[in-house]
Motif scaffolding. Sequence first.
Motif, PDB file in Angstrom:
ATOM      1  N   SER A   1      72.637  33.835  -9.123  1.00  0.00           N
ATOM      2  CA  SER A   1      71.337  33.621  -8.475  1.00  0.00           C
ATOM      3  C   SER A   1      70.742  34.973  -8.149  1.00  0.00           C
ATOM      4  CB  SER A   1      71.492  32.777  -7.203  1.00  0.00           C
ATOM      5  OG  SER A   1      72.239  33.484  -6.223  1.00  0.00           O
ATOM      6  N   SER A   2      69.425  35.077  -8.255  1.00  0.00           N
ATOM      7  CA  SER A   2      68.729  36.330  -7.962  1.00  0.00           C
ATOM      8  C   SER A   2      67.332  36.012  -7.440  1.00  0.00           C
ATOM      9  CB  SER A   2      68.644  37.215  -9.218  1.00  0.00           C
ATOM     10  OG  SER A   2      67.960  36.529 -10.255  1.00  0.00           O
ATOM     11  N   GLU A   3      66.678  37.023  -6.881  1.00  0.00           N
ATOM     12  CA  GLU A   3      65.361  36.823  -6.271  1.00  0.00           C
ATOM     13  C   GLU A   3      64.398  37.906  -6.757  1.00  0.00           C
ATOM     14  OE1 GLU A   3      63.307  36.617  -1.806  1.00  0.00           O
ATOM     15  OE2 GLU A   3      65.474  36.778  -2.038  1.00  0.00           O
ATOM     16  N   THR A   4      63.172  37.506  -7.041  1.00  0.00           N
ATOM     17  CA  THR A   4      62.096  38.439  -7.398  1.00  0.00           C
ATOM     18  C   THR A   4      60.991  38.327  -6.344  1.00  0.00           C
ATOM     19  OG1 THR A   4      60.902  36.848  -8.763  1.00  0.00           O
ATOM     20  CG2 THR A   4      62.633  38.142  -9.848  1.00  0.00           C
ATOM     21  N   ASN A   5      59.879  38.983  -6.586  1.00  0.00           N
ATOM     22  CA  ASN A   5      58.768  38.923  -5.634  1.00  0.00           C
ATOM     23  C   ASN A   5      58.097  37.551  -5.613  1.00  0.00           C
ATOM     24  OD1 ASN A   5      59.137  41.609  -4.925  1.00  0.00           O
ATOM     25  ND2 ASN A   5      57.733  42.348  -6.547  1.00  0.00           N
ATOM     26  N   GLU A   6      58.259  36.792  -6.679  1.00  0.00           N
ATOM     27  CA  GLU A   6      57.533  35.529  -6.789  1.00  0.00           C
ATOM     28  C   GLU A   6      58.420  34.303  -6.760  1.00  0.00           C
ATOM     29  OE1 GLU A   6      55.308  35.826 -10.363  1.00  0.00           O
ATOM     30  OE2 GLU A   6      53.925  37.361  -9.588  1.00  0.00           O
ATOM     31  N   ASP A   7      59.690  34.437  -7.194  1.00  0.00           N
ATOM     32  CA  ASP A   7      60.526  33.248  -7.275  1.00  0.00           C
ATOM     33  C   ASP A   7      61.993  33.622  -7.177  1.00  0.00           C
ATOM     34  OD1 ASP A   7      61.181  34.314  -9.798  1.00  0.00           O
ATOM     35  OD2 ASP A   7      59.573  33.174 -10.769  1.00  0.00           O
ATOM     36  N   ILE A   8      62.827  32.579  -7.140  1.00  0.00           N
ATOM     37  CA  ILE A   8      64.275  32.759  -7.217  1.00  0.00           C
ATOM     38  C   ILE A   8      64.734  32.163  -8.535  1.00  0.00           C
ATOM     39  CG2 ILE A   8      64.654  32.742  -4.729  1.00  0.00           C
ATOM     40  CD1 ILE A   8      65.388  29.849  -4.881  1.00  0.00           C
ATOM     41  N   LYS A   9      65.801  32.749  -9.087  1.00  0.00           N
ATOM     42  CA  LYS A   9      66.274  32.351 -10.412  1.00  0.00           C
ATOM     43  C   LYS A   9      67.760  32.046 -10.355  1.00  0.00           C
ATOM     44  CE  LYS A   9      66.313  33.907 -15.230  1.00  0.00           C
ATOM     45  NZ  LYS A   9      65.951  35.022 -16.153  1.00  0.00           N
ATOM     46  N   VAL A  10      68.118  30.944 -11.014  1.00  0.00           N
ATOM     47  CA  VAL A  10      69.520  30.524 -11.086  1.00  0.00           C
ATOM     48  C   VAL A  10      69.883  30.368 -12.554  1.00  0.00           C
ATOM     49  CG1 VAL A  10      71.193  28.741 -10.490  1.00  0.00           C
ATOM     50  CG2 VAL A  10      69.395  29.353  -8.860  1.00  0.00           C
ATOM     51  N   GLU A  11      71.023  30.967 -12.962  1.00  0.00           N
ATOM     52  CA  GLU A  11      71.483  30.885 -14.345  1.00  0.00           C
ATOM     53  C   GLU A  11      72.878  30.303 -14.391  1.00  0.00           C
ATOM     54  OE1 GLU A  11      69.208  34.642 -16.519  1.00  0.00           O
ATOM     55  OE2 GLU A  11      71.369  34.725 -16.103  1.00  0.00           O
ATOM     56  N   VAL A  12      73.110  29.481 -15.436  1.00  0.00           N
ATOM     57  CA  VAL A  12      74.434  28.926 -15.712  1.00  0.00           C
ATOM     58  C   VAL A  12      74.773  29.302 -17.143  1.00  0.00           C
ATOM     59  CG1 VAL A  12      75.855  26.863 -15.889  1.00  0.00           C
ATOM     60  CG2 VAL A  12      74.115  27.019 -14.106  1.00  0.00           C
ATOM     61  N   LYS A  13      75.820  30.140 -17.293  1.00  0.00           N
ATOM     62  CA  LYS A  13      76.204  30.658 -18.606  1.00  0.00           C
ATOM     63  C   LYS A  13      77.595  30.171 -18.943  1.00  0.00           C
ATOM     64  CE  LYS A  13      76.699  35.006 -21.157  1.00  0.00           C
ATOM     65  NZ  LYS A  13      76.604  36.484 -21.061  1.00  0.00           N
ATOM     66  N   ASP A  14      77.775  29.659 -20.174  1.00  0.00           N
ATOM     67  CA  ASP A  14      79.089  29.172 -20.612  1.00  0.00           C
ATOM     68  C   ASP A  14      79.510  29.902 -21.877  1.00  0.00           C
ATOM     69  OD1 ASP A  14      78.188  27.765 -23.036  1.00  0.00           O
ATOM     70  OD2 ASP A  14      77.258  26.333 -21.668  1.00  0.00           O
TER      71      ASP A  14
ATOM     72  N   GLY B   1      77.903  30.636 -27.141  1.00  0.00           N
ATOM     73  CA  GLY B   1      77.653  30.118 -25.812  1.00  0.00           C
ATOM     74  C   GLY B   1      76.170  29.907 -25.516  1.00  0.00           C
ATOM     75  N   THR B   2      75.919  29.339 -24.330  1.00  0.00           N
ATOM     76  CA  THR B   2      74.565  28.972 -23.930  1.00  0.00           C
ATOM     77  C   THR B   2      74.304  29.407 -22.501  1.00  0.00           C
ATOM     78  OG1 THR B   2      74.637  27.037 -25.375  1.00  0.00           O
ATOM     79  CG2 THR B   2      72.951  27.060 -23.669  1.00  0.00           C
ATOM     80  N   THR B   3      73.064  29.856 -22.255  1.00  0.00           N
ATOM     81  CA  THR B   3      72.642  30.201 -20.910  1.00  0.00           C
ATOM     82  C   THR B   3      71.421  29.362 -20.567  1.00  0.00           C
ATOM     83  OG1 THR B   3      73.421  32.481 -21.134  1.00  0.00           O
ATOM     84  CG2 THR B   3      71.832  32.026 -19.372  1.00  0.00           C
ATOM     85  N   VAL B   4      71.538  28.564 -19.494  1.00  0.00           N
ATOM     86  CA  VAL B   4      70.426  27.740 -19.027  1.00  0.00           C
ATOM     87  C   VAL B   4      70.018  28.247 -17.659  1.00  0.00           C
ATOM     88  CG1 VAL B   4      69.621  25.417 -18.525  1.00  0.00           C
ATOM     89  CG2 VAL B   4      71.353  25.754 -20.273  1.00  0.00           C
ATOM     90  N   SER B   5      68.719  28.445 -17.447  1.00  0.00           N
ATOM     91  CA  SER B   5      68.230  28.989 -16.185  1.00  0.00           C
ATOM     92  C   SER B   5      67.046  28.177 -15.691  1.00  0.00           C
ATOM     93  CB  SER B   5      67.830  30.463 -16.355  1.00  0.00           C
ATOM     94  OG  SER B   5      66.746  30.569 -17.273  1.00  0.00           O
ATOM     95  N   PHE B   6      66.802  28.264 -14.390  1.00  0.00           N
ATOM     96  CA  PHE B   6      65.605  27.668 -13.803  1.00  0.00           C
ATOM     97  C   PHE B   6      65.113  28.574 -12.680  1.00  0.00           C
ATOM     98  CE2 PHE B   6      69.034  25.810 -11.269  1.00  0.00           C
ATOM     99  CZ  PHE B   6      68.568  25.961  -9.972  1.00  0.00           C
ATOM    100  N   THR B   7      63.825  28.479 -12.394  1.00  0.00           N
ATOM    101  CA  THR B   7      63.217  29.269 -11.334  1.00  0.00           C
ATOM    102  C   THR B   7      62.532  28.330 -10.348  1.00  0.00           C
ATOM    103  OG1 THR B   7      61.148  29.532 -12.564  1.00  0.00           O
ATOM    104  CG2 THR B   7      62.829  31.241 -12.855  1.00  0.00           C
ATOM    105  N   LEU B   8      62.498  28.757  -9.086  1.00  0.00           N
ATOM    106  CA  LEU B   8      61.787  28.036  -8.032  1.00  0.00           C
ATOM    107  C   LEU B   8      60.843  29.020  -7.344  1.00  0.00           C
ATOM    108  CD1 LEU B   8      64.682  25.958  -6.403  1.00  0.00           C
ATOM    109  CD2 LEU B   8      62.909  25.130  -7.925  1.00  0.00           C
ATOM    110  N   PRO B   9      59.573  28.667  -7.164  1.00  0.00           N
ATOM    111  CA  PRO B   9      58.633  29.591  -6.504  1.00  0.00           C
ATOM    112  C   PRO B   9      59.011  29.799  -5.048  1.00  0.00           C
ATOM    113  CG  PRO B   9      57.613  27.445  -6.828  1.00  0.00           C
ATOM    114  CD  PRO B   9      58.932  27.391  -7.554  1.00  0.00           C
ATOM    115  N   LEU B  10      58.811  31.026  -4.566  1.00  0.00           N
ATOM    116  CA  LEU B  10      59.123  31.325  -3.169  1.00  0.00           C
ATOM    117  C   LEU B  10      58.196  30.585  -2.232  1.00  0.00           C
ATOM    118  CD1 LEU B  10      59.850  35.154  -3.343  1.00  0.00           C
ATOM    119  CD2 LEU B  10      61.489  33.273  -3.109  1.00  0.00           C
ATOM    120  N   GLU B  11      56.919  30.394  -2.629  1.00  0.00           N
ATOM    121  CA  GLU B  11      55.964  29.644  -1.830  1.00  0.00           C
ATOM    122  C   GLU B  11      55.564  28.403  -2.609  1.00  0.00           C
ATOM    123  OE1 GLU B  11      52.673  32.053  -0.791  1.00  0.00           O
ATOM    124  OE2 GLU B  11      53.788  33.246   0.658  1.00  0.00           O
ATOM    125  N   SER B  12      55.695  27.258  -1.979  1.00  0.00           N
ATOM    126  CA  SER B  12      55.382  26.002  -2.654  1.00  0.00           C
ATOM    127  C   SER B  12      53.881  25.865  -2.843  1.00  0.00           C
ATOM    128  CB  SER B  12      55.917  24.813  -1.842  1.00  0.00           C
ATOM    129  OG  SER B  12      55.247  24.749  -0.590  1.00  0.00           O
TER     130      SER B  12
END
Length: 625
Positions: free
Chosen positions: A536-549, A606-617
């Motif tokens: 998991s990581s954070e940028t100025n606009e959103d947070i990002k979660v990655e799942v790598k296998d 392998g595969t890497t799947v990621s998603f982002t969520l905005p910091l402000e809804s």
Amino acid sequence: MLQRVQQGTFQQYLNRVLHRSEVLLRYFLRQRGFFLRCLLCWAIGCLALSTDEVTSYDQRFKLRGDQKVSSQIVLITIRQSDFTGIYTKHSSLLDLDSATDVTDSYFWNKRIWSQLLAKVLKQNPQAVGVTLYFGDNIGGVQLTPAEQKTFLDPRVVWSTTTNSLERVLTPAFSNRDHTNLGANEVRRDEDGLVRRVFPQRADMPHLVEKITGKTFPTSLAGLPINYRGSIYNFTQYGLSEILYDELPANAFAGKIILIGAETSASPVYLTPVGTLTRTEIMAHITDTLLGNKWIQRLDFWWYALGFLFLMGFAIFIITTYPQSVALFFVLWIATLLAALSAWVFDSFYFWSPAFAPFVLLAATWTIFIGYQATKIERKNFALQQEQQYLAELEQLKNNFVSLISHDLKTPIAKIQAIVDRLLTQNQDQELQTDLKSLRTFGDELNRYIQSILKVLRIESREFKINKDAADINEVIEDALSTLRPLAAEKGIRIQTHLEPMFSVEFDTTLIKEVVINLVENAIKYTPAQGLIEVTSSETNEDIKVEVKDTGDGIKPEDLDKVWGKFTRGSDQDLKTKGTGLGLYLVKYFIELHGGKVAMDSKWGQGTTVSFTLPLESEDVIEEML
């Protein structure tokens, strides 16, 4: 035998004809509204054409302005004031300048005409046409031999006229063979305008034919005169200029001269270019005949047939293209036809209607836009009915699946309870293995049912997300805690690299479901002793979660398909079990939060799947705006 065969063939042919006629009749009855609209548009266009032939035809001459005329034509105009001095010597009581009963005989004076003709003929013109009639209206005329030579010169053509009985009146200066005579008749149309010239009978040619040496193209009907604008297009001289030698050198050499008179009371004729005198009309006819510039016009029904094709093309555009595009094309066609009509008229002397096609296109647009609106309204109504039917069918399907799923949950729960009890009561190793397998299969079936219920719930109109402030890392750890035993069974290690961050607003239940689905997929498709990394990581606009296998990866052609409902990789159908709903739910839940999903996979690596969520809804952003 042969007769029977022929009768059978004829009967078959007749049946085919009757069948096709019946099909055409049924089609016409179904489309009668369309054909009636076509007939109405065509009738409006033909009605406008009948008006266009009168009004637009005359306007065409005025709009194009003055045109170049033949330099071979010269006009000599005798004015009433030129003879005023002559008559006032005999009667000083007459105000001849304002006389209103002036006729051709007023302009007769043997001395003046002798001088006029002598000076004109001296310059060797091609022909001289006198548009005035000098016959019994000037009485008997005695000519000297010199005057006879001038007045009877073969280059001079004298005008004839007709009386009320249509009898030709011969002028005083005709030769024995009457070869120096020509009719000066000007005939009006029914509305009083002079548009055409009518060839005369064979024994008395038209004045213009005599002075040009050419004949009119036909003698059957009137020939449309190609008026070239105002009279000032032609070179003109006055009587005094000629008598006092005030002319340029060789002003009449090789030219066709038309001599006429102009008075305040002389008859004028209405033409498409305004009022003209007889002499001026003769000049336009002469110019038309010399250059073969006759206005060509087709019969009414040829234009009507062209309107039929124009209407069909307009209907095709209106019924095929969107309204704005169709309007552009219709206006463009109308403008093009108007410009083409003007160009053809000016360049090739061919008249084609310009106003009537515009009326036809406007009528077609108005009528068939309404027709299209009616069709669209009917289609919308049918579509609404179909949507309502499909919605009811979808609801029925969802209710059925939901009912079945709920009904399956109870027996599965009972089976799992019985399996758990047997596992605690029996120590037989073989039986234990079978019971554990049965328990695993029950869990899989329960997950399938839960996935189906989730899809039905999120696709319902009442589905809403419940956002709370939470730490994404805690949600990830909570989700992984439920999946680590499953990973341990395959010897798969799960490593986390979670960056500390502040709480953000999201639906913890849905995001936990997202993480579970992604990690569960990674466990499913990763071979034994593999590795799964969650970051998991954070940028100025959103947070990002990655799942790598470290699984086999996904083929490039399947990358865009795996996000669909009930869709799986083409090579996984027989290797692993699944409903194909996991990634569909992941994408749906993340997009509900305003985030995005992504997948990066290399076949065999392998595969890497990621998603982002905005910091402000989106709700917070809307409140700030």
